[in-house]
Design a protein around this motif. Structure first.
Motif, PDB file in Angstrom:
ATOM      1  N   ALA A 216       1.911  -2.695  29.570  1.00  0.00           N
ATOM      2  CA  ALA A 216       1.799  -1.319  29.063  1.00  0.00           C
ATOM      3  C   ALA A 216       3.175  -0.712  28.826  1.00  0.00           C
ATOM      4  CB  ALA A 216       0.992  -0.466  30.047  1.00  0.00           C
ATOM      5  N   ILE A 217       4.119  -1.047  29.691  1.00  0.00           N
ATOM      6  CA  ILE A 217       5.485  -0.536  29.529  1.00  0.00           C
ATOM      7  C   ILE A 217       6.147  -1.140  28.299  1.00  0.00           C
ATOM      8  CG2 ILE A 217       7.798  -0.622  30.545  1.00  0.00           C
ATOM      9  CD1 ILE A 217       6.469  -0.296  33.290  1.00  0.00           C
ATOM     10  N   LEU A 218       6.032  -2.456  28.141  1.00  0.00           N
ATOM     11  CA  LEU A 218       6.699  -3.126  27.032  1.00  0.00           C
ATOM     12  C   LEU A 218       6.084  -2.751  25.687  1.00  0.00           C
ATOM     13  CD1 LEU A 218       7.415  -6.677  28.498  1.00  0.00           C
ATOM     14  CD2 LEU A 218       8.833  -4.612  28.530  1.00  0.00           C
ATOM     15  N   LEU A 219       4.786  -2.427  25.676  1.00  0.00           N
ATOM     16  CA  LEU A 219       4.165  -1.976  24.436  1.00  0.00           C
ATOM     17  C   LEU A 219       4.827  -0.705  23.908  1.00  0.00           C
ATOM     18  CD1 LEU A 219       0.293  -2.465  24.829  1.00  0.00           C
ATOM     19  CD2 LEU A 219       1.764  -3.416  23.038  1.00  0.00           C
ATOM     20  N   ALA A 220       5.347   0.098  24.816  1.00  0.00           N
ATOM     21  CA  ALA A 220       5.919   1.387  24.416  1.00  0.00           C
ATOM     22  C   ALA A 220       7.268   1.243  23.718  1.00  0.00           C
ATOM     23  CB  ALA A 220       6.071   2.290  25.638  1.00  0.00           C
ATOM     24  N   GLU A 221       7.938   0.130  23.881  1.00  0.00           N
ATOM     25  CA  GLU A 221       9.320   0.030  23.411  1.00  0.00           C
ATOM     26  C   GLU A 221       9.461   0.154  21.895  1.00  0.00           C
ATOM     27  OE1 GLU A 221      11.145  -2.702  27.024  1.00  0.00           O
ATOM     28  OE2 GLU A 221      10.749  -3.626  25.076  1.00  0.00           O
ATOM     29  N   HIS A 222       8.540  -0.466  21.142  1.00  0.00           N
ATOM     30  CA  HIS A 222       8.681  -0.449  19.684  1.00  0.00           C
ATOM     31  C   HIS A 222       7.390  -0.114  18.943  1.00  0.00           C
ATOM     32  CE1 HIS A 222      12.742  -2.112  19.948  1.00  0.00           C
ATOM     33  NE2 HIS A 222      12.276  -2.995  20.815  1.00  0.00           N
ATOM     34  N   SER A 223       6.257  -0.031  19.640  1.00  0.00           N
ATOM     35  CA  SER A 223       4.993   0.266  18.970  1.00  0.00           C
ATOM     36  C   SER A 223       5.056   1.627  18.286  1.00  0.00           C
ATOM     37  CB  SER A 223       3.835   0.268  19.981  1.00  0.00           C
ATOM     38  OG  SER A 223       3.635  -1.010  20.521  1.00  0.00           O
ATOM     39  N   GLY A 224       4.635   1.667  17.036  1.00  0.00           N
ATOM     40  CA  GLY A 224       4.635   2.924  16.299  1.00  0.00           C
ATOM     41  C   GLY A 224       5.987   3.335  15.780  1.00  0.00           C
ATOM     42  N   CYS A 225       7.008   2.512  16.002  1.00  0.00           N
ATOM     43  CA  CYS A 225       8.348   2.816  15.507  1.00  0.00           C
ATOM     44  C   CYS A 225       8.537   2.201  14.124  1.00  0.00           C
ATOM     45  CB  CYS A 225       9.401   2.278  16.475  1.00  0.00           C
ATOM     46  SG  CYS A 225       9.317   3.025  18.128  1.00  0.00           S
ATOM     47  N   SER A 226       9.577   2.615  13.438  1.00  0.00           N
ATOM     48  CA  SER A 226       9.797   2.131  12.076  1.00  0.00           C
ATOM     49  C   SER A 226      10.113   0.638  12.066  1.00  0.00           C
ATOM     50  CB  SER A 226      10.950   2.904  11.419  1.00  0.00           C
ATOM     51  OG  SER A 226      12.166   2.690  12.117  1.00  0.00           O
ATOM     52  N   GLU A 227       9.570  -0.063  11.099  1.00  0.00           N
ATOM     53  CA  GLU A 227       9.856  -1.489  10.948  1.00  0.00           C
ATOM     54  C   GLU A 227      10.978  -1.646   9.932  1.00  0.00           C
ATOM     55  OE1 GLU A 227       6.374  -3.850  10.277  1.00  0.00           O
ATOM     56  OE2 GLU A 227       5.593  -3.448  12.298  1.00  0.00           O
ATOM     57  N   ASP A 228      12.171  -1.310  10.382  1.00  0.00           N
ATOM     58  CA  ASP A 228      13.377  -1.418   9.560  1.00  0.00           C
ATOM     59  C   ASP A 228      14.564  -1.514  10.498  1.00  0.00           C
ATOM     60  OD1 ASP A 228      13.942   1.193  10.505  1.00  0.00           O
ATOM     61  OD2 ASP A 228      12.958   2.109   8.778  1.00  0.00           O
TER      62      ASP A 228
END
Length: 300
Positions: A216-228
């Protein structure tokens, strides 16, 4: 990769970049002490299940969170000494079922190509888009299967699927993993010799219990962030409780870390004070981030 914008002066960066053996050992031994206390309570049975159950969760997550020690040490910033970084990384990997020699190369590509589809190796594992996928991810089962598959391939010298492991490093990575697997084998043999399921109760079961929290913690690192390659928007910092930040070696300050990976874990809170206003993703609490992720299920 687009160069990171200069949001810190050379003097500020020089101060933040100072590595410390003392702070590294203090963090590592503190983490080990937590494992010793919680693991002792879990294995001893003292206090019944009212004590054993929270001890198991604490111990299991403590084992899983040794991944954070691997992460910091493969950057060789947790300690001033590279030997200390490499030694602690290997030990922490042994405890968390990661291999530090493999992960160092894998993670280098993740930083080099953060959130770039087709290049960032972390994007090879898609983020959950439905409730079944999310629950499966939190279970840790895909992680276990992925680790077993990767360890088998590396142990048998099959590197075709891992372009981030250069040919000149393959023997080192393979040797490192074989030593790690040999330790597991010795512990299994010891458990069988003692006719006690210690390998399961002292490591395998607790680590499985701790995985859902780490996932759950690691999902937060980049989920929903820009793919660039924009470092201001492709990574999230999550504000959370101080004990969790401590156990995760300040990894919740993840945007700060990705913006400048040379900053040691102990300096990330100071970096956050200087940089937080620039982040496109700054959220309060892992529950909130996971709730936001779940709210996107079913959307195009």
């Amino acid at each position: 990769m687009t160069p990171a914008p200069k949001l810190l002066t050379a003097q500020e960066l020089a101060v933040l970049n100072q590595r410390s053996d003392a702070k590294g050992w203090q963090q590592f031994f503190g983490h080990l002490a937590l494992l010793a206390v919680s693991g002792g309570l879990w294995l001893s049975g003292w206090g019944g299940w009212a004590v054993r159950l929270p001890a198991l969760v604490t111990y299991g997550f403590g084992l899983a969170a040794m991944f954070a020690a691997v992460h910091e040490c493969v950057h060789r910033t947790a300690f001033a000494s590279n030997r200390a970084n490499d030694t602690v990384a290997w030990i922490a990997g042994l405890l968390s079922f990661y291999n530090s020699s493999f992960y160092r190369r894998y993670h280098k590509w993740h930083h080099r190509f953060t959130q770039i589809p087709g290049k960032d190796p972390e994007l090879a594992d898609p983020k959950p888009q439905t409730w079944p996928q999310y629950l499966l991810e939190l279970s840790g089962l895909p992680w276990w299967l992925g680790k077993i598959r990767t360890h088998f391939k590396v142990a048998t010298g099959q590197f075709a699927d891992y372009p981030y492991i250069p040919a000149e490093a393959q023997s080192e990575v393979q040797r490192s993993l074989l030593w790690q697997l040999a330790v597991y084998g010795a512990l299994i043999a010891l458990s069988l010799g003692l006719k006690q399921p210690l390998f399961v109760t002292a490591w395998l079961l607790p680590l499985a219990v701790g995985q859902p929290i780490l996932r759950a913690i690691l999902l937060a690192e980049h989920s929903g962030c820009s793919e660039d390659d924009n470092p201001l928007t492709n990574t999230r910092t999550t504000l959370t409780w101080a004990p969790l930040r401590w156990l995760m070696w300040n990894m919740p300050f993840h945007a700060e870390h990705h913006f400048c990976a040379s900053i040691p874990f102990h300096a990330l809170p100071s970096a956050h004070e200087k940089l937080s206003s620039y982040w496109g993703h700054l959220d309060r609490g892992y529950l909130a981030v996971n709730k936001a992720l779940i709210s996107t299920f079913g959307q195009a």
